[in-house]
Design a protein around this motif. Structure first.
Motif, short mmCIF file in Angstrom:
data_model
loop_
_atom_site.label_atom_id
_atom_site.label_comp_id
_atom_site.label_asym_id
_atom_site.label_seq_id
_atom_site.Cartn_x
_atom_site.Cartn_y
_atom_site.Cartn_z
N GLY A 118 25.42 -42.75 -17.43
CA GLY A 118 25.60 -44.45 -17.44
C GLY A 118 24.10 -45.18 -17.90
O GLY A 118 23.95 -45.93 -18.81
N ASP A 119 23.13 -44.67 -17.18
CA ASP A 119 21.83 -45.10 -17.50
C ASP A 119 21.40 -44.85 -19.08
O ASP A 119 20.69 -45.61 -19.53
CB ASP A 119 20.72 -44.31 -16.66
N LEU A 120 21.95 -43.79 -19.64
CA LEU A 120 21.59 -43.51 -21.06
C LEU A 120 22.72 -44.25 -22.26
O LEU A 120 22.36 -44.26 -23.25
CB LEU A 120 21.72 -41.93 -21.39
N GLY A 121 23.74 -44.87 -21.53
CA GLY A 121 24.43 -45.65 -22.34
C GLY A 121 25.67 -44.74 -22.71
O GLY A 121 26.44 -45.32 -23.72
N GLY A 122 25.90 -43.54 -22.13
CA GLY A 122 26.99 -42.77 -22.59
C GLY A 122 28.33 -43.15 -21.52
O GLY A 122 28.15 -43.80 -20.99
N ARG A 123 29.25 -42.55 -22.03
CA ARG A 123 30.47 -42.44 -21.14
C ARG A 123 30.64 -41.27 -20.41
O ARG A 123 30.60 -40.12 -20.83
CB ARG A 123 31.67 -42.78 -22.08
N PHE A 124 31.26 -41.44 -19.18
CA PHE A 124 31.64 -40.46 -18.35
C PHE A 124 32.81 -40.25 -17.76
O PHE A 124 33.45 -41.02 -17.30
CB PHE A 124 30.25 -40.55 -16.92
N ALA A 125 33.54 -39.13 -18.10
CA ALA A 125 35.12 -38.72 -17.51
C ALA A 125 34.69 -37.69 -16.38
O ALA A 125 34.33 -36.52 -16.85
CB ALA A 125 35.74 -38.35 -18.87
N ASP A 126 35.28 -38.07 -15.45
CA ASP A 126 35.16 -37.24 -14.29
C ASP A 126 37.04 -36.82 -13.93
O ASP A 126 37.60 -37.57 -13.51
CB ASP A 126 34.99 -38.17 -12.92
N LEU A 127 37.12 -35.56 -14.29
CA LEU A 127 38.51 -35.14 -14.12
C LEU A 127 38.52 -34.04 -12.88
O LEU A 127 37.90 -33.07 -12.87
CB LEU A 127 39.00 -34.37 -15.36
N LEU A 128 39.54 -34.31 -11.95
CA LEU A 128 39.69 -33.67 -10.84
C LEU A 128 40.74 -32.61 -11.13
O LEU A 128 41.88 -33.20 -11.14
CB LEU A 128 40.02 -34.38 -9.55
N LEU A 129 40.49 -31.29 -11.18
CA LEU A 129 41.28 -30.27 -11.58
C LEU A 129 41.83 -29.63 -10.29
O LEU A 129 41.04 -29.28 -9.37
CB LEU A 129 40.79 -29.40 -12.55
N PRO A 130 43.25 -29.24 -10.40
CA PRO A 130 43.68 -28.38 -9.20
C PRO A 130 43.10 -26.89 -9.58
O PRO A 130 42.20 -26.59 -10.20
CB PRO A 130 45.05 -28.43 -9.40
N ASN A 131 43.87 -25.82 -8.88
CA ASN A 131 43.51 -24.55 -8.87
C ASN A 131 44.06 -24.01 -10.60
O ASN A 131 44.90 -24.27 -11.02
CB ASN A 131 44.43 -23.73 -7.95
N ILE A 132 42.82 -23.39 -11.24
CA ILE A 132 43.09 -23.12 -12.62
C ILE A 132 43.39 -21.52 -12.65
O ILE A 132 42.80 -20.87 -11.87
CB ILE A 132 41.65 -23.34 -13.38
N PHE A 133 44.42 -21.15 -13.50
CA PHE A 133 44.68 -19.80 -13.54
C PHE A 133 44.96 -19.37 -15.22
O PHE A 133 44.95 -20.40 -15.94
CB PHE A 133 45.78 -19.16 -12.80
N GLY A 134 44.84 -18.16 -15.58
CA GLY A 134 45.09 -17.88 -17.13
C GLY A 134 44.83 -16.53 -17.27
O GLY A 134 44.23 -15.90 -16.53
N GLU A 135 44.73 -16.14 -18.57
CA GLU A 135 44.38 -15.08 -19.30
C GLU A 135 42.78 -14.69 -18.82
O GLU A 135 42.08 -15.64 -19.16
CB GLU A 135 44.66 -14.97 -20.62
N HIS A 136 42.49 -13.47 -18.61
CA HIS A 136 41.07 -12.96 -18.44
C HIS A 136 40.41 -13.90 -17.20
O HIS A 136 39.30 -13.91 -17.24
CB HIS A 136 40.42 -13.25 -19.56
N GLY A 137 41.17 -14.23 -16.26
CA GLY A 137 40.50 -14.65 -15.23
C GLY A 137 39.83 -13.52 -14.20
O GLY A 137 40.07 -12.44 -14.53
N ARG A 138 38.91 -14.00 -13.86
CA ARG A 138 37.96 -12.80 -12.98
C ARG A 138 38.59 -12.58 -11.41
O ARG A 138 38.51 -13.56 -10.56
CB ARG A 138 36.53 -13.16 -12.82
N PRO A 139 39.16 -11.41 -11.37
CA PRO A 139 39.83 -11.13 -10.06
C PRO A 139 38.78 -11.20 -8.72
O PRO A 139 37.46 -10.73 -8.80
CB PRO A 139 40.33 -9.72 -9.98
N GLY A 140 39.20 -11.80 -7.73
CA GLY A 140 38.18 -11.91 -6.72
C GLY A 140 37.07 -13.24 -6.75
O GLY A 140 36.38 -13.27 -5.90
N TYR A 141 37.16 -13.85 -7.81
CA TYR A 141 36.28 -15.01 -8.03
C TYR A 141 37.08 -16.22 -8.76
O TYR A 141 36.95 -17.37 -7.83
CB TYR A 141 35.13 -14.46 -9.11
N ASN A 142 37.78 -16.11 -9.62
CA ASN A 142 38.35 -17.41 -10.43
C ASN A 142 39.53 -17.80 -9.63
O ASN A 142 39.68 -18.97 -9.30
CB ASN A 142 38.63 -17.12 -11.64
#
Length: 372
Positions: A121-145
């Motif tokens: 905001g101080d620089l005059g830009g726009r900020f989008a804050d997206l609150l995401l739930p649990n993400i899954f999909g191809e090539h996720g890292r087991p034990g981490y993602n």
């Protein structure tokens, strides 16, 4: 539009870079750990950028303090680099729904959002804050993602993970999360991105179902809903390339040979046959969601596959002397070439009907990294 992705080599960062490439023709600047370790390097990498998708974060660490402060530190280094540019830069923050919770990860993500919002905001830009739930999909890292990645790899390896404390979890596929992040570029919003609630035991049940019909027999399970299809593609990524190729049982008598090419347990699908002359090839594209099978019926073929935004190529040699097939994983560039001296006959099957105006098919060569 020049976009940078922090955490660009991680799970969600890779999916987001792939989507920008496929649907927008953009080659984003992908920022990794080395960039954040050197403030001057980070500033230089951002010098030609006017939009940033901030995905880099710390999910797990040895201590709660390391999780909380690790996320804040990444946000602060990004904010300092943007401030040094001294011009407006739009930022989309891949925040978490846990930002409203009082736990180390949630506090770290919340503080990161506040810090970035003020700097942008101080620089005059726009900020989008997206609150995401649990993400899954191809090539996720087991034990981490996510637990989904862990289950997929465990079941694919023939092991039997156990659920303790079953509950409903809101899941969002990585490509849907990437679509939301890209769609928010240039906007000033704070928004919760919804996923689909599903019980943990149900996810494990799906993976066991997939394993029983797909890993052991090469049959396509019921993928009639987006959640089933997305979980199936996650499972397929965990099995690739070890399970391929598969040769079905051939029934032979005095009339000739008979063998099954596809057995599908639910959902749409279409099949077609091609002939390919010696030395010619087909394919040279990739898919975001489509399930596709190459079945060599006659002749000699070589199938090449390269994971998008990677260099290593996986190669399979198939022959009509022993009819066999390979399924193309999502987000892998692939082709099939006639490497014999006679005509190649290939049967193709996909779970999507082909509509020219909405094809899940994006051209790219195995041998090149730039978008076609």
């Amino acid at each position: 539009m020049t976009v940078a992705i922090t955490g660009g080599y991680g799970f969600l960062g890779w999916h987001t870079a792939c989507r920008l490439r496929a649907l927008h023709g953009d080659e984003p600047v992908r920022l990794g750990r080395e960039d954040f370790a050197d403030p001057e390097l980070l500033r230089r990498r951002l010098s030609g950028v006017n939009r940033v998708i901030h995905i880099a974060g710390v999910n797990r660490a040895e201590t709660d303090e390391a999780v909380e402060q690790g996320n804040v530190q990444l946000a602060r280094r990004l904010a300092n680099a943007l401030t040094a540019l001294d011009r407006p830069v739009d930022v989309v923050f891949a925040n978490s729904v846990q930002a409203d919770l009082d736990n180390p990860y949630g506090r770290g993500k919340r503080a990161s959002g506040d810090l970035l919002r003020e700097a942008v905001g101080d620089l005059g830009g726009r900020f989008a804050d997206l609150l995401l739930p649990n993400i899954f999909g191809e090539h996720g890292r087991p034990g981490y993602n996510s637990f989904v990645a862990t289950f997929a790899h465990e079941v694919a390896a023939g092991r039997a993970p156990v659920v303790s404390g079953d509950r409903s979890i809101e899941l969002l596929h990585a490509q849907d999360a990437a679509a939301a992040l890209i769609g928010a570029l240039g906007s000033d919003i704070r928004e919760i991105v919804s996923g689909e609630p599903i019980e943990i035991t149900r996810v494990l049940k799906f993976f066991r179902e997939f394993h029983a019909v797909y890993r052991d027999r090469g049959e396509v399970p019921n993928i009639s809903s987006p959640m089933r299809r997305n979980l199936f593609n996650t499972y397929r990524a965990a099995t690739f390339p070890a399970m391929w190729p598969i040769s079905p049982r051939v029934h032979a008598d005095n009339r000739g040979d008979l063998f099954e090419t596809v057995r599908s347990h639910g959902g749409p699908g279409m099949a077609f046959v091609s002939t390919t002359f010696p030395g010619q090839k087909r394919g040279e594209h990739y898919h975001l969601h489509k399930v596709e099978r190459f079945f060599v019926v006659k002749g000699e073929a070589e199938i090449e596959l390269r994971r998008l935004l990677h260099d290593d190529v996986v190669t399979f040699r198939l022959s009509g002397d022993e009819p066999s097939f390979v399924d193309m994983p999502t987000l892998w560039v692939h082709n099939i070439r006639n490497v014999g001296s006679t005509e190649l006959v290939t049967m193709f099957w996909a779970d999507q009907l082909l509509y020219p105006d909405s094809m899940d098919q994006y051209p790219e060569s195995i041998s090149q990294e730039a978008p076609a």
